[in-house]
Scaffold this motif. Structure first.
Motif: not given
Length: 490
Positions: A278-297
Protein backbone atom coordinates in the motif's frame (compact mmCIF):
# COMPACT_ATOMS: atom_id res chain seq x y z
CA UNK A 1 -5.63 44.00 -33.79
CA UNK A 2 -6.90 42.91 -37.20
CA UNK A 3 -5.28 39.95 -38.92
CA UNK A 4 -4.13 42.18 -41.79
CA UNK A 5 -2.54 44.71 -39.45
CA UNK A 6 -0.85 41.76 -37.73
CA UNK A 7 0.47 40.63 -41.10
CA UNK A 8 1.89 44.09 -41.84
CA UNK A 9 3.58 44.44 -38.44
CA UNK A 10 5.19 41.01 -38.65
CA UNK A 11 6.86 41.73 -41.92
CA UNK A 12 7.74 45.42 -41.68
CA UNK A 13 10.45 44.97 -39.01
CA UNK A 14 13.23 46.83 -40.81
CA UNK A 15 13.21 44.35 -43.69
CA UNK A 16 11.79 44.33 -47.20
CA UNK A 17 8.04 44.59 -47.06
CA UNK A 18 6.14 41.32 -47.53
CA UNK A 19 3.90 41.33 -50.60
CA UNK A 20 0.21 41.87 -49.85
CA UNK A 21 -1.86 38.87 -48.93
CA UNK A 22 -2.71 37.10 -52.15
CA UNK A 23 -5.44 34.81 -50.82
CA UNK A 24 -8.44 36.50 -49.17
CA UNK A 25 -9.03 33.33 -47.17
CA UNK A 26 -5.63 33.63 -45.46
CA UNK A 27 -5.25 35.92 -42.42
CA UNK A 28 -1.49 35.62 -41.72
CA UNK A 29 1.47 34.70 -43.89
CA UNK A 30 5.06 33.98 -42.82
CA UNK A 31 8.19 32.25 -44.03
CA UNK A 32 8.57 29.80 -41.14
CA UNK A 33 5.94 28.96 -38.55
CA UNK A 34 7.21 27.17 -35.45
CA UNK A 35 4.57 25.30 -33.47
CA UNK A 36 5.73 24.92 -29.87
CA UNK A 37 7.84 27.24 -27.70
CA UNK A 38 9.90 24.70 -25.78
CA UNK A 39 13.63 24.08 -26.12
CA UNK A 40 13.37 22.73 -29.67
CA UNK A 41 10.89 25.38 -30.79
CA UNK A 42 12.92 28.28 -29.46
CA UNK A 43 16.05 26.90 -31.12
CA UNK A 44 14.16 26.47 -34.40
CA UNK A 45 12.79 30.01 -34.32
CA UNK A 46 16.23 31.50 -33.60
CA UNK A 47 17.86 29.43 -36.32
CA UNK A 48 15.24 30.33 -38.92
CA UNK A 49 15.37 34.02 -38.03
CA UNK A 50 19.18 34.06 -38.28
CA UNK A 51 18.87 32.50 -41.73
CA UNK A 52 16.76 35.49 -42.78
CA UNK A 53 13.27 34.02 -42.46
CA UNK A 54 10.30 35.93 -41.11
CA UNK A 55 9.10 33.71 -38.30
CA UNK A 56 5.94 33.17 -36.29
CA UNK A 57 6.19 31.28 -32.97
CA UNK A 58 2.97 29.57 -31.89
CA UNK A 59 2.27 28.01 -28.50
CA UNK A 60 -0.86 27.27 -26.52
CA UNK A 61 0.44 28.72 -23.23
CA UNK A 62 4.07 29.98 -23.47
CA UNK A 63 4.77 28.43 -20.05
CA UNK A 64 8.51 27.84 -20.47
CA UNK A 65 10.52 24.81 -21.49
CA UNK A 66 9.96 21.29 -20.17
CA UNK A 67 13.53 21.30 -18.85
CA UNK A 68 13.07 24.39 -16.74
CA UNK A 69 9.51 23.80 -15.56
CA UNK A 70 8.94 20.07 -15.05
CA UNK A 71 12.12 18.29 -16.14
CA UNK A 72 15.86 18.73 -15.77
CA UNK A 73 16.03 21.61 -13.34
CA UNK A 74 13.37 20.82 -10.69
CA UNK A 75 14.49 17.18 -10.61
CA UNK A 76 18.11 18.23 -10.04
CA UNK A 77 16.99 20.59 -7.27
CA UNK A 78 15.31 17.65 -5.52
CA UNK A 79 18.36 15.47 -6.14
CA UNK A 80 20.62 18.14 -4.62
CA UNK A 81 18.56 18.14 -1.41
CA UNK A 82 18.63 14.35 -1.33
CA UNK A 83 22.39 14.27 -1.87
CA UNK A 84 22.91 16.57 1.11
CA UNK A 85 20.72 14.40 3.33
CA UNK A 86 22.50 11.24 2.18
CA UNK A 87 25.94 12.74 2.81
CA UNK A 88 24.98 13.56 6.37
CA UNK A 89 23.89 9.97 6.87
CA UNK A 90 27.29 8.71 5.67
CA UNK A 91 29.28 11.04 7.91
CA UNK A 92 29.96 8.38 10.57
CA UNK A 93 32.17 6.52 8.06
CA UNK A 94 34.56 9.43 8.33
CA UNK A 95 34.44 9.65 12.13
CA UNK A 96 31.97 12.54 12.09
CA UNK A 97 28.99 12.21 14.39
CA UNK A 98 26.19 14.71 14.11
CA UNK A 99 23.20 15.29 16.33
CA UNK A 100 19.61 14.60 15.36
CA UNK A 101 19.01 15.58 11.75
CA UNK A 102 15.49 16.22 10.52
CA UNK A 103 14.23 16.71 6.98
CA UNK A 104 11.72 19.51 6.58
CA UNK A 105 9.79 18.23 3.57
CA UNK A 106 7.82 21.44 3.19
CA UNK A 107 11.00 23.52 3.08
CA UNK A 108 12.58 21.09 0.61
CA UNK A 109 9.69 21.42 -1.83
CA UNK A 110 9.47 25.19 -1.35
CA UNK A 111 13.10 25.57 -2.38
CA UNK A 112 12.56 23.30 -5.38
CA UNK A 113 9.67 25.45 -6.58
CA UNK A 114 11.33 28.79 -5.84
CA UNK A 115 14.47 28.03 -7.83
CA UNK A 116 12.45 26.18 -10.48
CA UNK A 117 10.40 29.34 -11.00
CA UNK A 118 13.61 31.34 -11.40
CA UNK A 119 14.79 28.95 -14.11
CA UNK A 120 11.41 29.23 -15.83
CA UNK A 121 11.59 33.03 -15.70
CA UNK A 122 14.99 32.89 -17.34
CA UNK A 123 13.66 30.63 -20.08
CA UNK A 124 10.71 32.96 -20.66
CA UNK A 125 13.08 35.88 -21.30
CA UNK A 126 13.87 34.36 -24.71
CA UNK A 127 10.19 34.37 -25.57
CA UNK A 128 9.51 37.81 -24.10
CA UNK A 129 12.36 39.21 -26.17
CA UNK A 130 10.42 38.51 -29.36
CA UNK A 131 8.12 41.19 -30.75
CA UNK A 132 4.54 40.56 -29.65
CA UNK A 133 3.46 40.36 -33.26
CA UNK A 134 5.97 37.54 -33.93
CA UNK A 135 4.28 35.12 -31.52
CA UNK A 136 0.77 33.81 -31.37
CA UNK A 137 -0.92 32.11 -28.44
CA UNK A 138 -3.16 29.21 -29.37
CA UNK A 139 -3.23 25.63 -30.63
CA UNK A 140 -2.50 25.02 -34.30
CA UNK A 141 -4.45 22.57 -36.44
CA UNK A 142 -3.26 21.79 -39.97
CA UNK A 143 -5.67 22.47 -42.80
CA UNK A 144 -3.15 21.35 -45.41
CA UNK A 145 0.58 20.83 -45.68
CA UNK A 146 1.31 24.57 -45.65
CA UNK A 147 -1.62 26.13 -43.82
CA UNK A 148 -3.25 25.74 -40.44
CA UNK A 149 -5.77 27.39 -38.18
CA UNK A 150 -5.13 29.10 -34.84
CA UNK A 151 -7.91 30.83 -32.90
CA UNK A 152 -10.09 30.93 -35.98
CA UNK A 153 -7.39 32.55 -38.10
CA UNK A 154 -5.84 30.87 -41.12
CA UNK A 155 -2.03 30.96 -41.29
CA UNK A 156 -0.03 30.15 -44.40
CA UNK A 157 3.67 29.35 -44.02
CA UNK A 158 6.27 28.50 -46.61
CA UNK A 159 7.67 26.00 -44.07
CA UNK A 160 6.57 24.69 -40.69
CA UNK A 161 8.50 23.28 -37.74
CA UNK A 162 6.55 21.02 -35.38
CA UNK A 163 8.10 21.22 -31.90
CA UNK A 164 5.18 20.44 -29.62
CA UNK A 165 7.06 18.33 -27.07
CA UNK A 166 5.67 15.34 -25.22
CA UNK A 167 3.36 14.43 -22.35
CA UNK A 168 3.39 11.72 -19.67
CA UNK A 169 2.04 8.30 -20.59
CA UNK A 170 -0.38 7.28 -17.83
CA UNK A 171 -1.80 3.72 -17.76
CA UNK A 172 -5.61 3.59 -17.73
CA UNK A 173 -5.61 1.70 -14.43
CA UNK A 174 -4.84 4.99 -12.68
CA UNK A 175 -7.76 6.90 -14.20
CA UNK A 176 -9.73 8.72 -11.52
CA UNK A 177 -7.39 7.76 -8.67
CA UNK A 178 -6.14 10.21 -6.07
CA UNK A 179 -2.48 11.02 -5.47
CA UNK A 180 -1.29 9.93 -8.92
CA UNK A 181 1.75 12.02 -9.81
CA UNK A 182 3.80 12.61 -12.95
CA UNK A 183 6.85 14.75 -13.56
CA UNK A 184 4.40 17.57 -14.37
CA UNK A 185 2.74 17.46 -10.93
CA UNK A 186 5.22 15.90 -8.51
CA UNK A 187 7.06 19.15 -7.84
CA UNK A 188 3.84 20.84 -6.78
CA UNK A 189 3.23 18.67 -3.70
CA UNK A 190 3.55 20.61 -0.44
CA UNK A 191 5.11 17.83 1.64
CA UNK A 192 7.19 14.75 1.00
CA UNK A 193 4.87 11.73 0.69
CA UNK A 194 5.14 9.00 3.36
CA UNK A 195 5.37 6.29 0.69
CA UNK A 196 5.75 6.27 -3.08
CA UNK A 197 5.36 3.65 -5.79
CA UNK A 198 7.34 4.58 -8.89
CA UNK A 199 6.05 3.03 -12.11
CA UNK A 200 8.97 2.97 -14.50
CA UNK A 201 12.66 2.21 -13.96
CA UNK A 202 13.85 4.55 -16.67
CA UNK A 203 16.04 7.62 -16.11
CA UNK A 204 13.29 9.86 -14.72
CA UNK A 205 11.80 7.18 -12.49
CA UNK A 206 15.14 6.20 -10.96
CA UNK A 207 16.32 9.76 -10.42
CA UNK A 208 13.19 10.72 -8.51
CA UNK A 209 12.95 7.37 -6.74
CA UNK A 210 16.42 7.71 -5.27
CA UNK A 211 15.91 11.36 -4.40
CA UNK A 212 12.67 10.72 -2.50
CA UNK A 213 14.18 7.65 -0.82
CA UNK A 214 17.13 9.66 0.45
CA UNK A 215 14.72 12.24 1.81
CA UNK A 216 13.03 9.60 3.96
CA UNK A 217 10.21 8.41 1.69
CA UNK A 218 9.45 4.66 1.52
CA UNK A 219 10.00 4.01 -2.21
CA UNK A 220 9.44 0.97 -4.42
CA UNK A 221 10.07 0.89 -8.19
CA UNK A 222 8.20 -1.31 -10.69
CA UNK A 223 8.86 -1.94 -14.37
CA UNK A 224 7.70 -4.41 -17.01
CA UNK A 225 11.13 -4.33 -18.61
CA UNK A 226 14.31 -6.12 -17.64
CA UNK A 227 16.76 -3.25 -17.30
CA UNK A 228 17.28 0.00 -15.40
CA UNK A 229 17.92 3.49 -16.71
CA UNK A 230 17.42 2.25 -20.30
CA UNK A 231 20.93 0.73 -20.21
CA UNK A 232 21.67 -1.76 -23.00
CA UNK A 233 24.77 -3.25 -21.38
CA UNK A 234 23.58 -6.02 -19.04
CA UNK A 235 26.77 -5.97 -16.95
CA UNK A 236 26.50 -2.27 -16.19
CA UNK A 237 22.74 -2.43 -15.69
CA UNK A 238 23.14 -5.23 -13.14
CA UNK A 239 25.82 -3.25 -11.32
CA UNK A 240 23.62 -0.14 -11.15
CA UNK A 241 20.57 -2.07 -10.01
CA UNK A 242 22.56 -3.75 -7.24
CA UNK A 243 23.80 -0.39 -5.97
CA UNK A 244 20.38 1.26 -6.10
CA UNK A 245 18.70 -1.64 -4.33
CA UNK A 246 20.80 -0.84 -1.28
CA UNK A 247 18.48 2.15 -0.89
CA UNK A 248 15.08 1.10 -2.26
CA UNK A 249 13.35 -1.93 -3.79
CA UNK A 250 13.27 -2.44 -7.56
CA UNK A 251 10.98 -5.02 -9.18
CA UNK A 252 11.71 -5.67 -12.87
CA UNK A 253 9.85 -7.96 -15.27
CA UNK A 254 6.58 -7.49 -13.39
CA UNK A 255 3.03 -6.56 -14.24
CA UNK A 256 1.15 -4.41 -11.77
CA UNK A 257 -2.45 -3.79 -10.81
CA UNK A 258 -3.65 -0.80 -8.80
CA UNK A 259 -6.76 -0.08 -6.76
CA UNK A 260 -7.81 2.88 -4.64
CA UNK A 261 -8.23 2.14 -0.94
CA UNK A 262 -9.53 5.31 0.68
CA UNK A 263 -6.71 7.84 0.49
CA UNK A 264 -4.10 5.20 -0.36
CA UNK A 265 -3.37 3.02 -3.38
CA UNK A 266 -2.83 -0.74 -3.30
CA UNK A 267 -0.28 -2.04 -5.80
CA UNK A 268 -0.06 -5.76 -6.50
CA UNK A 269 2.52 -7.22 -8.84
CA UNK A 270 3.42 -10.53 -10.44
CA UNK A 271 6.07 -11.89 -12.74
CA UNK A 272 9.72 -12.21 -11.78
CA UNK A 273 8.56 -11.41 -8.25
CA UNK A 274 5.14 -11.07 -6.65
CA UNK A 275 3.66 -9.10 -3.81
CA UNK A 276 1.27 -6.44 -2.65
CA UNK A 277 1.92 -3.12 -0.93
CA UNK A 278 0.00 0.00 0.00
CA UNK A 279 1.26 3.47 -0.94
CA UNK A 280 0.11 7.00 -0.23
CA UNK A 281 1.24 8.19 -3.68
CA UNK A 282 2.15 6.79 -7.08
CA UNK A 283 4.61 8.47 -9.44
CA UNK A 284 4.02 7.40 -13.03
CA UNK A 285 7.27 7.55 -14.99
CA UNK A 286 6.33 5.07 -17.70
CA UNK A 287 7.59 7.11 -20.61
CA UNK A 288 6.29 10.09 -22.55
CA UNK A 289 4.16 10.33 -25.67
CA UNK A 290 4.63 12.76 -28.58
CA UNK A 291 2.29 15.70 -28.07
CA UNK A 292 0.76 15.56 -31.54
CA UNK A 293 -2.95 15.19 -30.77
CA UNK A 294 -5.16 17.87 -32.27
CA UNK A 295 -2.60 18.97 -34.87
CA UNK A 296 -4.59 17.43 -37.70
CA UNK A 297 -1.58 15.65 -39.17
CA UNK A 298 -3.91 13.59 -41.34
CA UNK A 299 -4.50 16.78 -43.36
CA UNK A 300 -0.81 17.24 -44.18
CA UNK A 301 -0.33 14.20 -46.40
CA UNK A 302 2.68 13.18 -44.31
CA UNK A 303 3.58 9.52 -43.89
CA UNK A 304 3.11 8.56 -40.24
CA UNK A 305 4.49 5.64 -38.26
CA UNK A 306 2.35 3.18 -36.28
CA UNK A 307 2.16 5.66 -33.39
CA UNK A 308 1.08 8.61 -35.52
CA UNK A 309 4.48 10.33 -35.59
CA UNK A 310 5.67 11.74 -38.94
CA UNK A 311 8.54 9.88 -40.56
CA UNK A 312 11.56 12.16 -40.84
CA UNK A 313 15.24 12.32 -41.74
CA UNK A 314 17.30 12.88 -38.58
CA UNK A 315 20.08 14.55 -40.62
CA UNK A 316 17.72 17.26 -41.90
CA UNK A 317 14.65 16.90 -39.60
CA UNK A 318 12.51 17.07 -42.76
CA UNK A 319 9.30 15.05 -42.88
CA UNK A 320 9.48 13.19 -46.18
CA UNK A 321 9.98 15.67 -49.02
CA UNK A 322 7.53 18.17 -47.55
CA UNK A 323 8.01 21.69 -46.23
CA UNK A 324 7.26 20.39 -42.73
CA UNK A 325 10.04 19.72 -40.25
CA UNK A 326 9.96 18.23 -36.77
CA UNK A 327 12.21 18.64 -33.71
CA UNK A 328 12.44 17.79 -30.04
CA UNK A 329 10.54 15.33 -27.89
CA UNK A 330 7.60 15.17 -30.29
CA UNK A 331 9.67 13.16 -32.76
CA UNK A 332 9.98 10.37 -30.14
CA UNK A 333 13.68 9.77 -30.81
CA UNK A 334 16.07 11.26 -28.23
CA UNK A 335 14.14 13.07 -25.47
CA UNK A 336 17.03 15.04 -23.95
CA UNK A 337 17.60 18.79 -23.95
CA UNK A 338 20.81 19.04 -25.96
CA UNK A 339 19.33 16.86 -28.70
CA UNK A 340 16.14 18.94 -28.74
CA UNK A 341 18.19 22.10 -29.10
CA UNK A 342 20.31 20.61 -31.88
CA UNK A 343 17.29 19.27 -33.73
CA UNK A 344 15.54 22.63 -33.43
CA UNK A 345 18.52 24.44 -34.90
CA UNK A 346 18.74 22.00 -37.82
CA UNK A 347 15.00 22.10 -38.46
CA UNK A 348 14.79 25.89 -38.26
CA UNK A 349 17.71 26.43 -40.59
CA UNK A 350 16.41 23.99 -43.18
CA UNK A 351 12.89 25.35 -42.90
CA UNK A 352 14.25 28.81 -43.73
CA UNK A 353 16.24 27.44 -46.68
CA UNK A 354 13.53 25.15 -48.05
CA UNK A 355 13.65 23.65 -50.63
CA UNK A 356 17.46 23.87 -50.32
CA UNK A 357 17.54 21.35 -47.47
CA UNK A 358 20.99 20.31 -46.27
CA UNK A 359 21.98 17.40 -44.00
CA UNK A 360 23.81 18.13 -40.76
CA UNK A 361 26.21 15.94 -38.84
CA UNK A 362 24.66 14.82 -35.56
CA UNK A 363 26.76 14.68 -32.42
CA UNK A 364 27.69 11.44 -30.68
CA UNK A 365 24.65 10.07 -28.81
CA UNK A 366 24.94 10.90 -25.11
CA UNK A 367 22.39 10.17 -22.39
CA UNK A 368 23.01 10.61 -18.65
CA UNK A 369 20.88 9.62 -15.67
CA UNK A 370 21.66 11.57 -12.50
CA UNK A 371 21.36 8.79 -9.99
CA UNK A 372 24.17 8.10 -7.52
CA UNK A 373 26.24 6.69 -9.06
CA UNK A 374 25.27 8.35 -12.32
CA UNK A 375 24.71 6.15 -15.34
CA UNK A 376 25.30 7.01 -18.96
CA UNK A 377 25.16 5.62 -22.47
CA UNK A 378 27.54 7.03 -25.06
CA UNK A 379 27.86 6.34 -28.76
CA UNK A 380 26.87 2.97 -30.18
CA UNK A 381 26.06 -0.05 -28.00
CA UNK A 382 28.38 -3.05 -28.11
CA UNK A 383 27.92 -5.32 -31.13
CA UNK A 384 29.10 -8.78 -32.06
CA UNK A 385 32.58 -7.63 -33.14
CA UNK A 386 33.02 -4.88 -30.57
CA UNK A 387 36.12 -4.88 -28.37
CA UNK A 388 35.27 -4.14 -24.75
CA UNK A 389 37.45 -2.82 -21.95
CA UNK A 390 36.16 -2.70 -18.37
CA UNK A 391 36.99 -0.66 -15.29
CA UNK A 392 35.64 -1.87 -11.93
CA UNK A 393 35.45 0.95 -9.39
CA UNK A 394 35.18 -1.24 -6.30
CA UNK A 395 38.96 -0.89 -5.82
CA UNK A 396 39.58 2.51 -7.42
CA UNK A 397 41.86 4.69 -5.29
CA UNK A 398 40.08 8.06 -5.24
CA UNK A 399 36.68 6.37 -4.99
CA UNK A 400 37.87 4.44 -1.91
CA UNK A 401 39.08 7.68 -0.30
CA UNK A 402 35.60 9.15 -0.62
CA UNK A 403 33.72 5.92 0.26
CA UNK A 404 32.23 5.77 -3.24
CA UNK A 405 34.10 2.73 -4.49
CA UNK A 406 31.44 0.89 -6.48
CA UNK A 407 30.32 0.79 -10.08
CA UNK A 408 31.41 -0.23 -13.54
CA UNK A 409 32.53 1.35 -16.83
CA UNK A 410 32.60 -0.62 -20.08
CA UNK A 411 34.20 1.12 -23.06
CA UNK A 412 33.67 -0.09 -26.63
CA UNK A 413 36.07 0.07 -29.57
CA UNK A 414 36.45 -1.22 -33.11
CA UNK A 415 39.17 -3.64 -34.17
CA UNK A 416 41.63 -0.78 -34.56
CA UNK A 417 41.11 0.36 -30.99
CA UNK A 418 39.06 3.41 -31.99
CA UNK A 419 36.44 4.22 -29.36
CA UNK A 420 32.83 3.75 -30.48
CA UNK A 421 30.89 4.12 -27.23
CA UNK A 422 30.56 3.18 -23.58
CA UNK A 423 28.09 2.38 -20.83
CA UNK A 424 28.71 3.74 -17.35
CA UNK A 425 27.42 3.35 -13.82
CA UNK A 426 30.19 4.78 -11.67
CA UNK A 427 30.97 7.75 -9.41
CA UNK A 428 31.43 10.97 -11.41
CA UNK A 429 29.90 9.11 -14.33
CA UNK A 430 28.51 12.28 -15.92
CA UNK A 431 32.06 13.62 -16.31
CA UNK A 432 33.41 10.33 -17.69
CA UNK A 433 30.55 10.34 -20.15
CA UNK A 434 31.61 13.69 -21.58
CA UNK A 435 35.26 12.66 -21.87
CA UNK A 436 34.35 9.47 -23.71
CA UNK A 437 31.81 11.22 -25.94
CA UNK A 438 34.45 13.74 -26.97
CA UNK A 439 36.90 10.90 -27.69
CA UNK A 440 34.32 9.08 -29.82
CA UNK A 441 33.49 12.34 -31.63
CA UNK A 442 37.19 12.86 -32.44
CA UNK A 443 37.71 9.22 -33.50
CA UNK A 444 40.41 8.69 -30.88
CA UNK A 445 41.89 5.28 -30.10
CA UNK A 446 42.36 3.81 -26.64
CA UNK A 447 46.12 4.22 -27.07
CA UNK A 448 45.75 7.92 -27.86
CA UNK A 449 43.74 8.43 -24.70
CA UNK A 450 46.29 6.56 -22.60
CA UNK A 451 48.94 8.95 -23.89
CA UNK A 452 47.02 11.85 -22.33
CA UNK A 453 47.99 13.00 -18.82
CA UNK A 454 46.17 11.36 -15.89
CA UNK A 455 46.65 13.14 -12.58
CA UNK A 456 46.90 11.11 -9.38
CA UNK A 457 44.76 10.51 -7.40
CA UNK A 458 41.67 11.24 -9.49
CA UNK A 459 38.58 9.40 -10.62
CA UNK A 460 39.78 9.80 -14.21
CA UNK A 461 42.52 7.26 -13.50
CA UNK A 462 39.73 4.72 -13.37
CA UNK A 463 39.50 4.83 -17.17
CA UNK A 464 42.99 3.42 -17.61
CA UNK A 465 42.11 -0.21 -16.90
CA UNK A 466 39.42 -0.28 -19.58
CA UNK A 467 41.62 1.52 -22.10
CA UNK A 468 44.56 -0.84 -21.50
CA UNK A 469 42.33 -3.86 -21.99
CA UNK A 470 41.27 -2.50 -25.38
CA UNK A 471 44.91 -1.95 -26.36
CA UNK A 472 45.81 -5.49 -25.31
CA UNK A 473 43.00 -6.95 -27.40
CA UNK A 474 44.00 -4.93 -30.46
CA UNK A 475 47.72 -5.52 -29.78
CA UNK A 476 48.33 -1.79 -29.70
CA UNK A 477 51.29 -0.73 -27.53
CA UNK A 478 50.83 1.82 -24.79
CA UNK A 479 53.45 3.84 -22.92
CA UNK A 480 54.70 2.10 -19.80
CA UNK A 481 56.19 5.37 -18.56
CA UNK A 482 52.72 6.61 -17.66
CA UNK A 483 51.86 3.71 -15.34
CA UNK A 484 52.89 5.49 -12.13
CA UNK A 485 50.05 5.75 -9.67
CA UNK A 486 47.86 3.22 -11.50
CA UNK A 487 47.68 0.92 -8.51
CA UNK A 488 44.47 1.55 -6.56
CA UNK A 489 46.35 1.54 -3.29
CA UNK A 490 48.87 4.20 -4.32
Amino acid sequence: MSARLFHRLVYDQGQARMPPLQNPDIDIECDVAVIGAGTAGLAAERSARRAGARTLLIDDCFAGTTCASVGCMPSKLLIAAAKTAHSIGLSTQFGIRLGNVTIDGKAVMERVRALRDAFVASALESINGLPEEAKLKGWATFISGDSFAVNGQTIHAKSVVIATGSRPSIPKMFDGMKNILTNETVFEIDELPPSLAVVGAGPLGLELAQAFSRLGVDVTVFDQGDTVSALKDDNVATSLRTLLEREFAIHLNVNINASQSGETIDISWSGASAGRKRFTHVLVAAGRLPNLGGLGLANTGLELDDHGTPLFDRQTMQCGKSSIFIAGDCDAELPVLHEASAEGAIAGNNAARFPDVRPSNRSTPLAITFTDPPSASIGEPAGENTIVGMSDFSDQGRAKVEARNAGLIRIYADNEGRLTGATIAAPEGEHFAHLIAWAVEDHLTAMQLLEKPFYHPTYEEGLRSALKQICEQTRLPFGQDRDAGSSPGV
